[in-house]
Design a protein around this motif. Sequence first.
Motif, PDB file in Angstrom:
ATOM      1  N   ALA A  51       0.811  -1.224   0.000  1.00 26.70           N
ATOM      2  CA  ALA A  51       0.000   0.000   0.000  1.00 26.70           C
ATOM      3  C   ALA A  51       0.840   1.268   0.000  1.00 26.70           C
ATOM      4  CB  ALA A  51      -0.954  -0.002   1.185  1.00 26.70           C
ATOM      5  N   THR A  52       1.824   1.314  -0.890  1.00 23.79           N
ATOM      6  CA  THR A  52       2.499   2.571  -1.196  1.00 23.79           C
ATOM      7  C   THR A  52       1.608   3.325  -2.189  1.00 23.79           C
ATOM      8  OG1 THR A  52       3.665   1.693  -3.108  1.00 23.79           O
ATOM      9  CG2 THR A  52       4.713   1.405  -0.943  1.00 23.79           C
ATOM     10  N   PRO A  53       1.933   4.580  -2.518  1.00 23.81           N
ATOM     11  CA  PRO A  53       1.094   5.272  -3.506  1.00 23.81           C
ATOM     12  C   PRO A  53       0.938   4.519  -4.822  1.00 23.81           C
ATOM     13  CG  PRO A  53       2.447   6.863  -2.360  1.00 23.81           C
ATOM     14  CD  PRO A  53       2.902   5.517  -1.882  1.00 23.81           C
ATOM     15  N   ASN A  54       1.987   3.915  -5.331  1.00 27.08           N
ATOM     16  CA  ASN A  54       1.851   3.175  -6.593  1.00 27.08           C
ATOM     17  C   ASN A  54       0.966   1.956  -6.427  1.00 27.08           C
ATOM     18  OD1 ASN A  54       3.367   4.862  -8.248  1.00 27.08           O
ATOM     19  ND2 ASN A  54       5.291   3.873  -7.703  1.00 27.08           N
ATOM     20  N   GLY A  55       1.058   1.282  -5.284  1.00 30.59           N
ATOM     21  CA  GLY A  55       0.200   0.131  -5.049  1.00 30.59           C
ATOM     22  C   GLY A  55      -1.245   0.526  -4.835  1.00 30.59           C
ATOM     23  N   GLN A  56      -1.475   1.638  -4.149  1.00 32.00           N
ATOM     24  CA  GLN A  56      -2.848   2.078  -3.874  1.00 32.00           C
ATOM     25  C   GLN A  56      -3.627   2.375  -5.144  1.00 32.00           C
ATOM     26  OE1 GLN A  56      -2.014   5.399  -1.285  1.00 32.00           O
ATOM     27  NE2 GLN A  56      -2.486   4.218   0.548  1.00 32.00           N
ATOM     28  N   LYS A  57      -2.966   2.853  -6.171  1.00 31.87           N
ATOM     29  CA  LYS A  57      -3.668   3.176  -7.416  1.00 31.87           C
ATOM     30  C   LYS A  57      -4.521   1.997  -7.890  1.00 31.87           C
ATOM     31  CE  LYS A  57       0.360   5.596  -9.277  1.00 31.87           C
ATOM     32  NZ  LYS A  57       1.302   5.567 -10.420  1.00 31.87           N
ATOM     33  N   VAL A  58      -3.933   0.806  -7.889  1.00 32.38           N
ATOM     34  CA  VAL A  58      -4.589  -0.347  -8.510  1.00 32.38           C
ATOM     35  C   VAL A  58      -5.638  -0.948  -7.582  1.00 32.38           C
ATOM     36  CG1 VAL A  58      -4.220  -2.571  -9.643  1.00 32.38           C
ATOM     37  CG2 VAL A  58      -2.500  -0.756  -9.857  1.00 32.38           C
ATOM     38  N   SER A  59      -5.352  -1.014  -6.287  1.00 32.27           N
ATOM     39  CA  SER A  59      -6.374  -1.529  -5.365  1.00 32.27           C
ATOM     40  C   SER A  59      -7.559  -0.570  -5.295  1.00 32.27           C
ATOM     41  CB  SER A  59      -5.780  -1.788  -3.982  1.00 32.27           C
ATOM     42  OG  SER A  59      -5.053  -0.686  -3.503  1.00 32.27           O
ATOM     43  N   ILE A  60      -7.314   0.736  -5.394  1.00 34.47           N
ATOM     44  CA  ILE A  60      -8.422   1.692  -5.470  1.00 34.47           C
ATOM     45  C   ILE A  60      -9.239   1.435  -6.728  1.00 34.47           C
ATOM     46  CG2 ILE A  60      -8.947   4.132  -5.911  1.00 34.47           C
ATOM     47  CD1 ILE A  60      -6.723   4.825  -3.906  1.00 34.47           C
ATOM     48  N   MET A  61      -8.582   1.199  -7.847  1.00 35.76           N
ATOM     49  CA  MET A  61      -9.309   0.921  -9.092  1.00 35.76           C
ATOM     50  C   MET A  61     -10.198  -0.309  -8.935  1.00 35.76           C
ATOM     51  SD  MET A  61     -10.085   1.581 -12.201  1.00 35.76           S
ATOM     52  CE  MET A  61     -10.227   1.064 -13.924  1.00 35.76           C
ATOM     53  N   PHE A  62      -9.671  -1.366  -8.366  1.00 43.32           N
ATOM     54  CA  PHE A  62     -10.493  -2.564  -8.175  1.00 43.32           C
ATOM     55  C   PHE A  62     -11.693  -2.271  -7.274  1.00 43.32           C
ATOM     56  CE2 PHE A  62      -6.858  -5.318  -9.550  1.00 43.32           C
ATOM     57  CZ  PHE A  62      -7.560  -6.078 -10.468  1.00 43.32           C
ATOM     58  N   GLU A  63     -11.464  -1.576  -6.177  1.00 46.84           N
ATOM     59  CA  GLU A  63     -12.569  -1.299  -5.260  1.00 46.84           C
ATOM     60  C   GLU A  63     -13.596  -0.356  -5.888  1.00 46.84           C
ATOM     61  OE1 GLU A  63     -13.214  -2.885  -2.519  1.00 46.84           O
ATOM     62  OE2 GLU A  63     -11.355  -4.050  -2.641  1.00 46.84           O
ATOM     63  N   GLU A  64     -13.158   0.573  -6.703  1.00 49.95           N
ATOM     64  CA  GLU A  64     -14.095   1.455  -7.408  1.00 49.95           C
ATOM     65  C   GLU A  64     -14.890   0.671  -8.450  1.00 49.95           C
ATOM     66  OE1 GLU A  64     -14.999   4.283  -6.534  1.00 49.95           O
ATOM     67  OE2 GLU A  64     -13.387   5.666  -6.041  1.00 49.95           O
ATOM     68  N   LEU A  65     -14.256  -0.240  -9.137  1.00 53.48           N
ATOM     69  CA  LEU A  65     -14.975  -1.079 -10.098  1.00 53.48           C
ATOM     70  C   LEU A  65     -16.041  -1.910  -9.391  1.00 53.48           C
ATOM     71  CD1 LEU A  65     -11.995  -2.303 -12.311  1.00 53.48           C
ATOM     72  CD2 LEU A  65     -13.916  -0.909 -13.116  1.00 53.48           C
TER      73      LEU A  65
END
Length: 282
Positions: A51-65
């Motif tokens: 959960a660094t900024p680069n990692g958060q981008k993709v997990s946020i995308m999944f949760e938003e989807l």
Amino acid sequence: MTTSPYVPPKVWTWDAANGGQFANINRPIAGPTHEKELPRGEHGFQLYSLATPNGQKVSIMFEELLAAGHAAEYDAWLINIGKGDQFGSGFVGVNPNSKIPALLDLTGPEPVRLFESGSMLVHLADKFGAFLPASGAARTEVLNWLFWQMGSAPFVGGGFGHFYAYAPEKFEYPINRYAMETKRQLDVLDRQLAESAYVAGSEYSIADMAIWPWYGGLVLGRAYNAAEFLDVTSYKHLMAWAEKIDARPGVKRGRIVNKNWGDEAEQVPERHSAEDFAGKAV
């Protein structure tokens, strides 16, 4: 300002002892250091991240989807970069650059490996037809800002963040140099957000998901303990946007996926279903 006595040698050689706080995970060569296969769960997407900024981008995308009703269930596995997990043979097989995140898309006839967070965001947006216009000027504008983030954030993290917060000694010149560039980037965003509700226009997009973990986290006081130093409250439009994105349920969940430090209420080291958020601050 003092002048450094350092004179670069004709040929640079690596001295691991001079690597500072991250000396144990930085090296000038690529490739695996040990054999280790990656785990796999039951879902079509396998995310290997932190959960660094680069990692958060993709997990946020999944949760938003998922919040938008898309069939985007995923397994998220913790990659502990402090222990060198990113140099395991399985991880390097997905991401030869040995940086988080890495993603496997197993939903098609053949597995698709993805490395670089921007590539993952575009892949998922196109796959689900969400958070990225299909064509035209609106799509290009989102990509403009996505690639702006990919090119700009290293000055914030590897530059300002490193010298201000992590370098073994404080040096005025690099801190001033990167503080200036960081503030210029904050001003770029503040001016853009004075004209539009979201970074790329009137609609929330993968550009916001990419930029918020870096710049939103910075102005909200979650990075480098530098908010006062950078006078972040002077960027009023950026602050309002950062707070607006921070309040989204998908962002609240996504930013704590693969997090294993800090408040336990904000830690979800592995994520395999929505039940993993039970009792968390989301």
